[in-house]
Scaffold this motif. Structure first.
Motif, PDB file in Angstrom:
ATOM      1  N   ASP A   6       0.821  -1.199   0.000  1.00 15.95           N
ATOM      2  CA  ASP A   6       0.000   0.000   0.000  1.00 15.95           C
ATOM      3  C   ASP A   6       0.867   1.266   0.000  1.00 15.95           C
ATOM      4  O   ASP A   6       1.550   1.556   0.978  1.00 15.95           O
ATOM      5  CB  ASP A   6      -0.926  -0.012   1.223  1.00 15.95           C
ATOM      6  N   LYS A   7       0.807   2.048  -1.073  1.00 14.53           N
ATOM      7  CA  LYS A   7       1.650   3.240  -1.191  1.00 14.53           C
ATOM      8  C   LYS A   7       1.263   4.324  -0.197  1.00 14.53           C
ATOM      9  O   LYS A   7       2.118   5.089   0.260  1.00 14.53           O
ATOM     10  CB  LYS A   7       1.608   3.777  -2.622  1.00 14.53           C
ATOM     11  N   LEU A   8      -0.012   4.427   0.130  1.00 14.92           N
ATOM     12  CA  LEU A   8      -0.427   5.422   1.115  1.00 14.92           C
ATOM     13  C   LEU A   8       0.279   5.176   2.443  1.00 14.92           C
ATOM     14  O   LEU A   8       0.830   6.095   3.053  1.00 14.92           O
ATOM     15  CB  LEU A   8      -1.949   5.377   1.306  1.00 14.92           C
ATOM     16  N   THR A   9       0.290   3.936   2.883  1.00 14.23           N
ATOM     17  CA  THR A   9       0.959   3.576   4.131  1.00 14.23           C
ATOM     18  C   THR A   9       2.456   3.811   4.042  1.00 14.23           C
ATOM     19  O   THR A   9       3.079   4.339   4.975  1.00 14.23           O
ATOM     20  CB  THR A   9       0.692   2.104   4.470  1.00 14.23           C
ATOM     21  N   HIS A  10       3.057   3.452   2.926  1.00 12.77           N
ATOM     22  CA  HIS A  10       4.508   3.596   2.785  1.00 12.77           C
ATOM     23  C   HIS A  10       4.930   5.070   2.774  1.00 12.77           C
ATOM     24  O   HIS A  10       5.936   5.428   3.390  1.00 12.77           O
ATOM     25  CB  HIS A  10       4.988   2.902   1.517  1.00 12.77           C
ATOM     26  N   VAL A  11       4.184   5.922   2.079  1.00 14.32           N
ATOM     27  CA  VAL A  11       4.530   7.345   2.039  1.00 14.32           C
ATOM     28  C   VAL A  11       4.350   7.976   3.416  1.00 14.32           C
ATOM     29  O   VAL A  11       5.188   8.771   3.872  1.00 14.32           O
ATOM     30  CB  VAL A  11       3.700   8.078   0.973  1.00 14.32           C
ATOM     31  N   ALA A  12       3.277   7.619   4.111  1.00 15.75           N
ATOM     32  CA  ALA A  12       3.087   8.102   5.483  1.00 15.75           C
ATOM     33  C   ALA A  12       4.227   7.624   6.383  1.00 15.75           C
ATOM     34  O   ALA A  12       4.692   8.364   7.263  1.00 15.75           O
ATOM     35  CB  ALA A  12       1.744   7.636   6.020  1.00 15.75           C
ATOM     36  N   SER A  13       4.679   6.413   6.174  1.00 12.51           N
ATOM     37  CA  SER A  13       5.792   5.873   6.962  1.00 12.51           C
ATOM     38  C   SER A  13       7.067   6.663   6.719  1.00 12.51           C
ATOM     39  O   SER A  13       7.850   6.924   7.653  1.00 12.51           O
ATOM     40  CB  SER A  13       6.019   4.402   6.617  1.00 12.51           C
ATOM     41  N   ALA A  14       7.320   7.055   5.475  1.00 11.83           N
ATOM     42  CA  ALA A  14       8.493   7.870   5.167  1.00 11.83           C
ATOM     43  C   ALA A  14       8.453   9.173   5.949  1.00 11.83           C
ATOM     44  O   ALA A  14       9.476   9.615   6.506  1.00 11.83           O
ATOM     45  CB  ALA A  14       8.552   8.151   3.667  1.00 11.83           C
ATOM     46  N   CYS A  15       7.275   9.784   6.020  1.00 15.44           N
ATOM     47  CA  CYS A  15       7.132  11.036   6.780  1.00 15.44           C
ATOM     48  C   CYS A  15       7.405  10.812   8.260  1.00 15.44           C
ATOM     49  O   CYS A  15       8.087  11.615   8.918  1.00 15.44           O
ATOM     50  CB  CYS A  15       5.734  11.608   6.577  1.00 15.44           C
TER      51      CYS A  15
END
Length: 264
Positions: free
Chosen positions: A218-227
């Motif tokens: 899930d890209k939404l989860t991964h991008v939030a994780s990067a933040c």
């Protein structure tokens, strides 16, 4: 209608960070001249592999073999814009995700027009401050360079609209970071004021977003994780730093030593 934000859970960030280090993505960064060294060091500290290839023909060749591509328009020139366009085309043809950092869009015409044209190439992710995201979504036309004139919460409608129209996961960073795919909206609190006193923390975050966007799932989860990974490292570095100079080095150390237990 603005989607109501949900608080992002640290457990999800821990899972994404483990996946990131296991995959060690090769991130091709076409980024601005001011931040190249810091950006590369941030990616290395997290376990990724950075590369900065900007000659147009080589940029296209390399984007086809990299795991992900970052397009940061901070020091944009006509020659560099051509390299970026070719890199994005090659990434798309090879099925590689690319991330856009629309630095100072809304305040300057050439970069604003260029970034809006790039949206036709369907970025996987977009990371910017509130003013940049609002300008890219055509909800604001003024900015002050890399500084946002708006709080991140003021850009939620624009971020959701931009995600829906571009197909990208959109991250708006500020005192609270918000990440949306146009259907869900995640809030990621944290960070430190010293992060705004060191050049390159935002640009480096965009490179980290590009790397996380290459992960399966899930890209939404991964991008939030990067933040969250970056904001937590900033919090920990600020607690030890005497000022901006020591903060920059300490942030690299904190990224290097960051473990999943710290995120949970």
């Amino acid at each position: 209608m603005i989607i109501q934000p949900q608080l992002f859970t640290a457990h999800q960030a821990a899972i994404s960070l483990t996946l990131f280090r296991n995959n060690a993505p090769l991130v091709h960064c076409l980024t601005n001249d001011v931040v190249q060294t810091f950006t590369a060091n941030v990616l290395l500290a997290l376990g990724a592999s950075p590369a900065m290839v900007i000659e147009p023909q080589e940029a296209a060749e390399f984007s086809a073999i990299a795991d992900s591509v970052l397009i940061n328009v901070g020091t944009l020139t006509r020659a560099r814009s051509e390299a970026m366009r070719l890199a994005v085309q090659a990434a798309n043809n090879a099925g590689r995700p690319w991330t856009l950092d629309p630095v100072a869009v809304g305040g300057l015409t050439f970069r604003s027009d260029f970034c809006r044209r790039l949206l036709d190439y369907r970025p996987a992710a977009i990371r910017g401050n509130a003013s940049e995201i609002m300008a890219l979504a055509r909800q604001a036309v003024a900015g002050r360079g890399v500084d946002s004139l708006h709080d991140s919460s003021a850009s939620l409608e624009a971020a959701c609209l931009l995600a829906q129209t571009s197909g990208a996961v959109v991250a708006v960073t500020g005192e609270v970071d918000y990440v949306t795919d146009g259907k869900q909206l995640l809030a990621i609190p944290g960070g430190a004021s010293l992060m705004t006193r060191v050049v390159g923390t935002g640009c480096a975050l965009s490179a980290v977003v590009a790397g996380f966007a290459a992960l399966p799932g899930d890209k939404l989860t991964h991008v939030a994780s990067a933040c969250r990974v970056m904001s937590l490292a900033g919090e920990r570095a600020a607690a030890l730093a005497a000022g901006p100079g020591s903060f920059a080095s300490l942030m690299l150390d904190q990224l290097y030593h960051l473990d999943t237990e710290a995120l949970v």
